[in-house]
Design a protein around this motif. Structure first.
Motif, PDB file in Angstrom:
ATOM      1  N   PHE A  10      49.307  37.777  53.070  1.00 25.04           N
ATOM      2  CA  PHE A  10      48.991  37.675  51.656  1.00 25.04           C
ATOM      3  C   PHE A  10      50.100  38.386  50.884  1.00 25.04           C
ATOM      4  N   GLN A  11      50.845  37.621  50.119  1.00 22.59           N
ATOM      5  CA  GLN A  11      52.028  38.153  49.430  1.00 22.59           C
ATOM      6  C   GLN A  11      51.676  38.575  48.015  1.00 22.59           C
ATOM      7  N   GLY A  12      52.032  39.814  47.678  1.00 20.20           N
ATOM      8  CA  GLY A  12      51.817  40.275  46.314  1.00 20.20           C
ATOM      9  C   GLY A  12      51.387  41.726  46.255  1.00 20.20           C
ATOM     10  N   GLY A  17      47.233  46.278  45.060  1.00 21.82           N
ATOM     11  CA  GLY A  17      46.167  46.692  44.162  1.00 21.82           C
ATOM     12  C   GLY A  17      45.340  45.534  43.640  1.00 21.82           C
ATOM     13  N   THR A  18      45.919  44.344  43.633  1.00 19.76           N
ATOM     14  CA  THR A  18      45.203  43.138  43.202  1.00 19.76           C
ATOM     15  C   THR A  18      44.600  42.393  44.388  1.00 19.76           C
ATOM     16  N   ILE A  19      45.366  42.288  45.462  1.00 20.21           N
ATOM     17  CA  ILE A  19      44.962  41.437  46.587  1.00 20.21           C
ATOM     18  C   ILE A  19      43.877  42.061  47.448  1.00 20.21           C
ATOM     19  N   ALA A  39      38.959  33.369  42.738  1.00 21.85           N
ATOM     20  CA  ALA A  39      40.052  33.840  43.580  1.00 21.85           C
ATOM     21  C   ALA A  39      41.297  34.120  42.754  1.00 21.85           C
ATOM     22  N   SER A  40      42.055  35.113  43.189  1.00 22.31           N
ATOM     23  CA  SER A  40      43.326  35.402  42.537  1.00 22.31           C
ATOM     24  C   SER A  40      44.273  34.234  42.738  1.00 22.31           C
ATOM     25  N   SER A  41      45.039  33.912  41.692  1.00 24.23           N
ATOM     26  CA  SER A  41      45.983  32.796  41.783  1.00 24.23           C
ATOM     27  C   SER A  41      47.080  33.081  42.791  1.00 24.23           C
TER      28      SER A  41
END
Length: 319
Positions: free
Chosen positions: A300-302, A305-307, A2-4
């Motif tokens: 989901f914050q961020g 393109g990543t999330i 999972a992404s940090s």
């Protein structure tokens, strides 16, 4: 792994819910394109910041100064083509291929979703596209989509000294594109320091060298975007409403948009009314629309393109 940036419990609960979803709608805004490094509405380097939107993006502006308007849109086309679709665009395109009951409603005109091979029947452009052109003659119905020619005609070639892709991370001009420059200044979304002191000199072009209709041979072509004062495409609105009303909706993904500008913002409430749970992907937790977050929603914050690829991975795999 999972992404940090994504809390593990939220990712797990979302992934479990997603696996049971059939009817899904995604609402896209400028934030998904920011992940591709695309300049916002007034462009990188301040090239167009000294112009009011009414100088550039209305039928009246085109009638009065088609060369100025076409130079602006040729610049935007050029910059959009220098950007590349990011992993979020590809992830949504893959979800569409795997699920024919998934549709995407985009407010973006940059052509990045089509260039990620998003199935066209499941992609609805609320504000049109920079890469659609249509004839302005009252008697002609000519239009063409996904024309990525750059420049459209030699006279619209972008000068070598045009600023490169280098948008500011706190540039809010894309989010207030529907307001005039003076309104945005008064509201504080744009600061005086963000605006060029002088207008960049542009060549005066005769209508003879601008894009003309290949069908009627007389009418000028115009960008196929929705200008200020024009109605949103009724065909698109009707298609999305028909899909929305056909059955229960499982999920709405709200990606890179503040969901405060109507009618786009209304789709969150429409989806809720059809039973949908809401998942928001945004850089700013305070920027989640007029109805705000409700129990059962995900935020989901961020960087989209990543999330987004991480959220969809359990269904689509790696992209």
């Amino acid at each position: 792994m999972a992404s940090s940036a994504i809390p593990a419990a939220d990712l797990r609960s979302f992934a479990e819910y997603l696996k049971g979803c059939k009817r899904i709608i995604a609402l896209l805004g400028a934030g998904i394109s920011a992940s591709s490094g695309l300049p916002t509405f007034r462009g990188a380097g301040g090239l167009w910041r000294s112009y009011e939107a009414t100088d550039l993006a209305t039928p009246e502006a085109f009638d009065a100064n088609p060369d100025l308007v076409w130079q602006f849109y040729s610049y935007r086309r050029h910059m959009a083509l220098k950007a590349q679709p990011n992993r979020a665009h590809y992830a949504l395109a893959e979800l569409a291929r795997r699920n024919t009951d998934f549709i995407t409603l985009t407010q973006n005109v940059d052509g990045l979703s089509p260039r990620a091979n998003h199935p066209s029947k499941q992609l609805h452009h609320l504000h049109g596209s920079l890469f659609t052109v249509k004839c302005t003659s009252f008697y002609c119905t000519y239009s063409r989509e996904n024309d990525f020619t750059d420049p459209l005609v030699p006279a619209l070639a972008i000068p070598d000294n045009t600023p490169e892709l280098n948008p500011s991370t706190d540039d809010k001009t894309g989010e207030v594109a529907s307001r005039s420059l003076s309104q945005a200044l008064k509201g504080g979304e744009i600061k005086e320091a963000d605006i060029s002191d002088e207008r960049v000199p542009l060549p005066a072009l005769s209508t003879d060298v601008l894009p003309h209709c290949p069908k009627c041979k007389e009418g000028l072509l115009r960008p196929g975007v929705v200008w200020f004062g024009e109605s949103l495409p009724s065909k698109t609105l009707n298609q999305v409403d028909k899909w929305m009303n056909a059955a229960f909706v499982d999920l709405i993904l709200v990606i890179g948009t503040s969901s405060k500008v109507y009618p786009a913002a209304g789709y969150v409430d429409k989806a809720r009314a059809r039973g949908a749970r809401v998942a928001v992907v945004n850089m700013d937790r305070n920027d989640v629309g007029s109805s705000g977050l409700q129990p059962g929603d995900w935020f989901f914050q961020g960087d989209a393109g990543t999330i987004v690829p991480e959220l969809l991975k359990g269904v689509i795999g790696e992209v």
